[in-house]
Design a protein around this motif. Structure first.
Motif, PDB file in Angstrom:
ATOM      1  N   PHE A 168       5.586  -7.097   1.055  1.00 45.74           N
ATOM      2  CA  PHE A 168       5.437  -6.525  -0.280  1.00 45.74           C
ATOM      3  C   PHE A 168       6.780  -6.290  -0.948  1.00 45.74           C
ATOM      4  O   PHE A 168       7.698  -5.752  -0.344  1.00 45.74           O
ATOM      5  CB  PHE A 168       4.669  -5.201  -0.207  1.00 45.74           C
ATOM      6  CG  PHE A 168       3.271  -5.360   0.315  1.00 45.74           C
ATOM      7  CD1 PHE A 168       2.270  -5.840  -0.505  1.00 45.74           C
ATOM      8  CD2 PHE A 168       2.964  -5.040   1.618  1.00 45.74           C
ATOM      9  CE1 PHE A 168       0.980  -6.003  -0.030  1.00 45.74           C
ATOM     10  CE2 PHE A 168       1.683  -5.193   2.108  1.00 45.74           C
ATOM     11  CZ  PHE A 168       0.686  -5.676   1.283  1.00 45.74           C
TER      12      PHE A 168
ATOM     13  N   ARG B  43       6.624  -4.809  -4.163  1.00 40.28           N
ATOM     14  CA  ARG B  43       6.235  -3.547  -4.783  1.00 40.28           C
ATOM     15  C   ARG B  43       5.010  -3.045  -4.040  1.00 40.28           C
ATOM     16  O   ARG B  43       4.652  -3.585  -2.999  1.00 40.28           O
ATOM     17  CB  ARG B  43       5.942  -3.751  -6.265  1.00 40.28           C
ATOM     18  CG  ARG B  43       7.232  -4.010  -7.064  1.00 40.28           C
ATOM     19  CD  ARG B  43       6.953  -4.175  -8.511  1.00 40.28           C
ATOM     20  NE  ARG B  43       6.436  -5.550  -8.686  1.00 40.28           N
ATOM     21  CZ  ARG B  43       5.965  -6.022  -9.822  1.00 40.28           C
ATOM     22  NH1 ARG B  43       5.915  -5.251 -10.878  1.00 40.28           N
ATOM     23  NH2 ARG B  43       5.550  -7.255  -9.919  1.00 40.28           N
ATOM     24  N   PHE B  44       4.341  -2.029  -4.578  1.00 42.05           N
ATOM     25  CA  PHE B  44       3.257  -1.380  -3.831  1.00 42.05           C
ATOM     26  C   PHE B  44       2.193  -2.370  -3.356  1.00 42.05           C
ATOM     27  O   PHE B  44       1.878  -2.419  -2.174  1.00 42.05           O
ATOM     28  CB  PHE B  44       2.628  -0.265  -4.668  1.00 42.05           C
ATOM     29  CG  PHE B  44       1.531   0.465  -3.955  1.00 42.05           C
ATOM     30  CD1 PHE B  44       1.789   1.168  -2.793  1.00 42.05           C
ATOM     31  CD2 PHE B  44       0.237   0.442  -4.432  1.00 42.05           C
ATOM     32  CE1 PHE B  44       0.785   1.845  -2.127  1.00 42.05           C
ATOM     33  CE2 PHE B  44      -0.773   1.110  -3.777  1.00 42.05           C
ATOM     34  CZ  PHE B  44      -0.501   1.819  -2.627  1.00 42.05           C
ATOM     35  N   LEU B  45       1.639  -3.158  -4.244  1.00 46.99           N
ATOM     36  CA  LEU B  45       0.621  -4.140  -3.850  1.00 46.99           C
ATOM     37  C   LEU B  45       0.998  -5.569  -4.216  1.00 46.99           C
ATOM     38  O   LEU B  45       0.192  -6.476  -4.085  1.00 46.99           O
ATOM     39  CB  LEU B  45      -0.726  -3.794  -4.491  1.00 46.99           C
ATOM     40  CG  LEU B  45      -1.399  -2.529  -3.978  1.00 46.99           C
ATOM     41  CD1 LEU B  45      -2.669  -2.254  -4.760  1.00 46.99           C
ATOM     42  CD2 LEU B  45      -1.702  -2.628  -2.502  1.00 46.99           C
TER      43      LEU B  45
ATOM     44  N   LEU C  32      -5.113   5.609  -1.256  1.00 49.62           N
ATOM     45  CA  LEU C  32      -3.780   5.099  -1.581  1.00 49.62           C
ATOM     46  C   LEU C  32      -2.964   4.812  -0.319  1.00 49.62           C
ATOM     47  O   LEU C  32      -2.188   3.856  -0.286  1.00 49.62           O
ATOM     48  CB  LEU C  32      -3.039   6.088  -2.479  1.00 49.62           C
ATOM     49  CG  LEU C  32      -3.549   6.180  -3.913  1.00 49.62           C
ATOM     50  CD1 LEU C  32      -2.821   7.294  -4.658  1.00 49.62           C
ATOM     51  CD2 LEU C  32      -3.388   4.849  -4.628  1.00 49.62           C
TER      52      LEU C  32
ATOM     53  N   GLN D 290      -2.376  -0.527   0.870  1.00 48.56           N
ATOM     54  CA  GLN D 290      -1.331  -1.504   1.171  1.00 48.56           C
ATOM     55  C   GLN D 290      -1.444  -2.039   2.602  1.00 48.56           C
ATOM     56  O   GLN D 290      -1.382  -3.259   2.806  1.00 48.56           O
ATOM     57  CB  GLN D 290       0.045  -0.921   0.920  1.00 48.56           C
ATOM     58  CG  GLN D 290       1.148  -1.952   1.079  1.00 48.56           C
ATOM     59  CD  GLN D 290       2.528  -1.350   0.908  1.00 48.56           C
ATOM     60  OE1 GLN D 290       2.784  -0.248   1.376  1.00 48.56           O
ATOM     61  NE2 GLN D 290       3.409  -2.074   0.246  1.00 48.56           N
TER      62      GLN D 290
END
Length: 156
Positions: free
Chosen positions: A36, A38-40, A105, A109
């Motif tokens: 990754f 970024r987050f997703l 949350l 990921q």
């Protein structure tokens, strides 16, 4: 039990190891590069081994898995709390949605990484050709022993 698939540059990582590497956010092939950016957002390729990651198609599977897991965990504890304790309604209406949101949350990921690892291990989408084309090795493996037996049989 880990099954490996032979390729030209070594072995393709087995299913359980590729999914575990993806779950912790690492490249399913080498286990060192990050999936990754970024987050997703999955990176286009691994910075260490060069595995192209842009082929993944995780789509809606990770949220469905997260909803299934978090729903069962929160649902169980919500029912246990309601049946065994006298908890005020205001607490339940603030605590359980917060736990659900934070749990979702926290798992989203890692579950998406595991799905990318699953797709890599099974050769789905563009991962069938990665990290290298396996056509040459399969032909050598299939024809090599037969060719050797035919040559041995002809000379004997």
């Amino acid at each position: 039990m880990t099954v490996t698939i032979e390729t030209g540059s070594g072995t393709r990582t087995g299913l359980s190891r590729a999914m575990a590497r993806g779950f912790v956010g690492r490249c399913p092939h080498c286990g060192q590069g990050r999936i990754f950016g970024r987050f997703l957002k999955v990176q286009p390729d691994c910075g260490v081994c060069g595995l192209e990651l842009s082929h993944h198609r995780a789509d809606d599977l990770p949220p469905y898995i997260v909803i299934f897991i978090i729903g069962h965990i929160v649902g169980y504890f919500l029912l246990e709390t309601e049946m065994n304790y006298d908890v005020p309604l205001w607490f339940q209406l603030t605590f359980w949605p917060l736990v659900t949101l934070l749990g979702s949350l926290a798992l989203l990921q890692p579950v998406k990484g595991a799905v990318v690892g699953l797709q890599y291990a099974l050769g789905m989408h563009g991962f069938a050709k990665l990290p290298v084309s396996t056509t040459g090795d399969i032909e050598e493996t299939q024809h090599g022993p037969d060719h050797g037996h035919a040559a041995g049989g002809a000379s004997a």
